[in-house]
Scaffold this active site. Structure first.
Site, PDB file in Angstrom:
ATOM      1  N   ASP A 160       4.024  -4.386   2.174  1.00 20.17           N
ATOM      2  CA  ASP A 160       2.776  -4.008   2.831  1.00 20.17           C
ATOM      3  C   ASP A 160       2.730  -2.539   3.235  1.00 20.17           C
ATOM      4  O   ASP A 160       2.558  -1.661   2.399  1.00 20.17           O
ATOM      5  CB  ASP A 160       2.524  -4.931   4.016  1.00 20.17           C
ATOM      6  CG  ASP A 160       1.071  -4.900   4.501  1.00 20.17           C
ATOM      7  OD1 ASP A 160       0.311  -4.035   4.049  1.00 20.17           O
ATOM      8  OD2 ASP A 160       0.699  -5.741   5.338  1.00 20.17           O
ATOM      9  N   HIS A 191      -1.210 -12.588   3.843  1.00 18.63           N
ATOM     10  CA  HIS A 191      -1.038 -12.802   5.284  1.00 18.63           C
ATOM     11  C   HIS A 191      -1.384 -14.253   5.650  1.00 18.63           C
ATOM     12  O   HIS A 191      -0.500 -15.009   6.010  1.00 18.63           O
ATOM     13  CB  HIS A 191      -1.839 -11.812   6.135  1.00 18.63           C
ATOM     14  CG  HIS A 191      -1.514 -10.389   5.859  1.00 18.63           C
ATOM     15  ND1 HIS A 191      -0.231  -9.899   5.912  1.00 18.63           N
ATOM     16  CD2 HIS A 191      -2.312  -9.340   5.494  1.00 18.63           C
ATOM     17  CE1 HIS A 191      -0.243  -8.607   5.606  1.00 18.63           C
ATOM     18  NE2 HIS A 191      -1.473  -8.250   5.337  1.00 18.63           N
ATOM     19  N   GLU A 194      -5.660 -12.326   8.723  1.00 16.56           N
ATOM     20  CA  GLU A 194      -4.515 -11.593   9.251  1.00 16.56           C
ATOM     21  C   GLU A 194      -4.563 -11.492  10.772  1.00 16.56           C
ATOM     22  O   GLU A 194      -3.529 -11.552  11.434  1.00 16.56           O
ATOM     23  CB  GLU A 194      -4.476 -10.190   8.644  1.00 16.56           C
ATOM     24  CG  GLU A 194      -3.303  -9.345   9.127  1.00 16.56           C
ATOM     25  CD  GLU A 194      -3.240  -7.979   8.467  1.00 16.56           C
ATOM     26  OE1 GLU A 194      -2.267  -7.236   8.746  1.00 16.56           O
ATOM     27  OE2 GLU A 194      -4.144  -7.652   7.671  1.00 16.56           O
ATOM     28  N   HIS A 215       0.893  -1.160   0.000  1.00 17.75           N
ATOM     29  CA  HIS A 215       0.000   0.000   0.000  1.00 17.75           C
ATOM     30  C   HIS A 215       0.930   1.209   0.000  1.00 17.75           C
ATOM     31  O   HIS A 215       1.365   1.679   1.061  1.00 17.75           O
ATOM     32  CB  HIS A 215      -0.896   0.008   1.230  1.00 17.75           C
ATOM     33  CG  HIS A 215      -1.574  -1.299   1.504  1.00 17.75           C
ATOM     34  ND1 HIS A 215      -2.459  -1.876   0.626  1.00 17.75           N
ATOM     35  CD2 HIS A 215      -1.502  -2.150   2.569  1.00 17.75           C
ATOM     36  CE1 HIS A 215      -2.897  -3.019   1.132  1.00 17.75           C
ATOM     37  NE2 HIS A 215      -2.328  -3.207   2.305  1.00 17.75           N
TER      38      HIS A 215
END
Length: 461
Positions: free
Chosen positions: A327, A276, A242, A65
């Protein structure tokens, strides 16, 4: 911006040492045309551009992200209640509330530049920030997707763009929260966004379009089924299992755990990446490995958020495929992600050299690097991850004179790179046949860093 060598451009690069699909070789010549490897010659003779050092296939980053790079460090203050992923998420919602298209592009370009310096040469961007601060779509619904494409062009990194579908705030189609207003689409709006995102990629070499249902809590079963058919041949990524709170909520909703539910209700196969997948029962681990999907592991972020530890040892023993991602981009470091993956298994199981399939004496560094190359290439849906004819010329060159690797040889180069020297051993990085990093420094670092600082100043102002 990327240099343009022009159609038909051919280069012959000669490396002192290189990791090829069948092992290590010396004095390796790569003939590269329009960014692709056309020919490999070990023990090469003749002319070419000599590049000193140890050539490795560039590592894919299968989950990012990019905008979150701008909030790195902002959530490291203890709150009045017990901190968790869910309190971190509130900090993220407050941060993104002020982001503009210009700041998204500047932050993303800086993050991608650091990825390249850290040994990543291609990226799967899990892009869920779509709308303006008020939640209304931009005039161009794919405005922020186009900004991600522009950031990739500025940094030179290879891109698989995964526009994210996000419609709900919890399992069973609960309404989204106020903090999620910049993410939300219905299926018709998302289809238009996806079309615009595809157009935004046309200026990039070898870019790929996929998509991502954000999670089982953000998309209903019917929506996930519809989404999987929108890009029939493209990658499909999803956040899953996750956090234990997510597992418990999924059980309450469906009577099944998240991975268990997904594998029972969707045609999960090799184009899927389950990001994840931290909290699995043994039966889920077995089924996930058998599906052919890739486990998208982000060990540095998972440690930062307190997610837990993926059961890599049992998954690997059953033939499961995995890759690594950055991530939240708190630290952009390909060897660091691999080291954290191995170390997390050691801490849990109180053993050593665990993420290795093979006989006694096998190199842990080589096992980690090979597995992450293969899984990352599959998850990005691109011909990358190998120094081989027909693959993109994405190459990380280690400094053979670096003190921590100078006395090593063969697989010990990888052991020393991952567990000792880290990214400080990276001398050059080549993406699509272009040298983007020399002496460990990206050629556009100063310009991209200045844009990044200006963007953060604007957010504080």
């Amino acid at each position: 911006m990327r240099a343009n060598y022009g159609v038909g451009t051919m280069r012959r690069l000669i490396f002192d040492h290189a990791l090829l699909p069948d092992g290590w070789a010396d004095r390796v010549a790569l003939t590269i045309a329009d960014g692709w490897i056309e020919k490999i010659e070990p023990d090469a003779t003749g002319d070419g551009e000599r590049i000193a050092g140890i050539a490795l296939p560039g590592m894919p980053d299968l989950h990012s992200h990019a905008f979150q790079r701008g909030m790195a460090g902002l959530a490291e203050t203890r709150g009045p209640a017990s901190d968790s992923f869910w309190t971190w998420r509130q900090v993220m919602y407050r941060f993104l509330d002020r982001l503009t298209p210009e700041s998204v592009e500047a932050i993303s370009a800086y993050a991608m530049m650091q990825m390249v310096e850290g040994g990543f040469t291609a990226l799967a961007e899990f892009h869920y920030l779509h709308h303006g601060p008020d939640g209304q779509p931009y005039a161009d619904r794919a405005e922020l997707s186009a900004r991600i494409a522009a950031a990739a062009q500025a940094s030179g990194i290879g891109l698989t763009l995964l526009p994210v579908f996000y419609a709900h705030g919890g399992f069973g189609g609960l309404p989204p929260t106020e903090g999620q207003r910049r993410f939300v689409n219905d299926l018709d709006g998302f289809a238009r966004l996806l079309e615009g995102a595809g157009k935004a990629l046309t200026a990039l070499p070898d870019a790929r379009l996929g998509l991502a249902p954000h999670s089982l809590r953000a998309a209903t079963p019917e929506e996930i089924t519809a989404l999987a058919g929108m890009v029939p041949d493209g990658p499909v990524h999803i956040h899953i299992a996750e956090q234990m709170q997510e597992v418990e909520s999924c059980l309450a909703w469906s009577g099944r755990r998240p991975v268990e539910w997904l594998l029972e209700n969707q045609q999960v196969d090799g184009r899927w990446c389950l990001v994840h997948a931290t909290h699995l029962l043994p039966a889920e681990t077995t089924a996930m490995a058998a599906s052919g999907a890739v486990a998208g592991l982000c060990p540095l972020t998972e440690a930062n958020l307190g997610d837990g530890i993926f059961d890599g040892v049992n998954y690997l023993a059953q033939g499961g495929r995995y890759g690594i991602g950055s991530d939240s981009n708190i630290e952009l470091d390909a060897p660091g992600e691999l080291k954290m993956l191995e170390y997390s298994q050691r801490l849990r199981d109180r053993g050593r050299n665990l993420m290795v399939r093979g006989q006694e004496g096998a190199s842990t560094g080589r096992a980690l690097y090979d597995a992450a190359l293969d899984g990352g290439a599959q998850a990005l849906g691109r011909r990358i991850g190998a120094l081989a004819a027909g693959h993109r010329a994405d190459i990380v060159v280690l400094d053979a004179n670096h003190p921590d690797i100078a006395l090593a040889r063969g697989d010990r180069w990888l052991d020393s790179y991952i567990f000792v020297a880290g990214k400080s051993a990276i001398d050059r990085v080549i993406v699509g046949g272009e040298i983007l990093v020399e002496g460990g420094r990206h050629r556009a670092r100063d310009a991209l860093a200045a844009r990044y600082r200006a963007a953060l100043d604007g957010l504080r102002g």
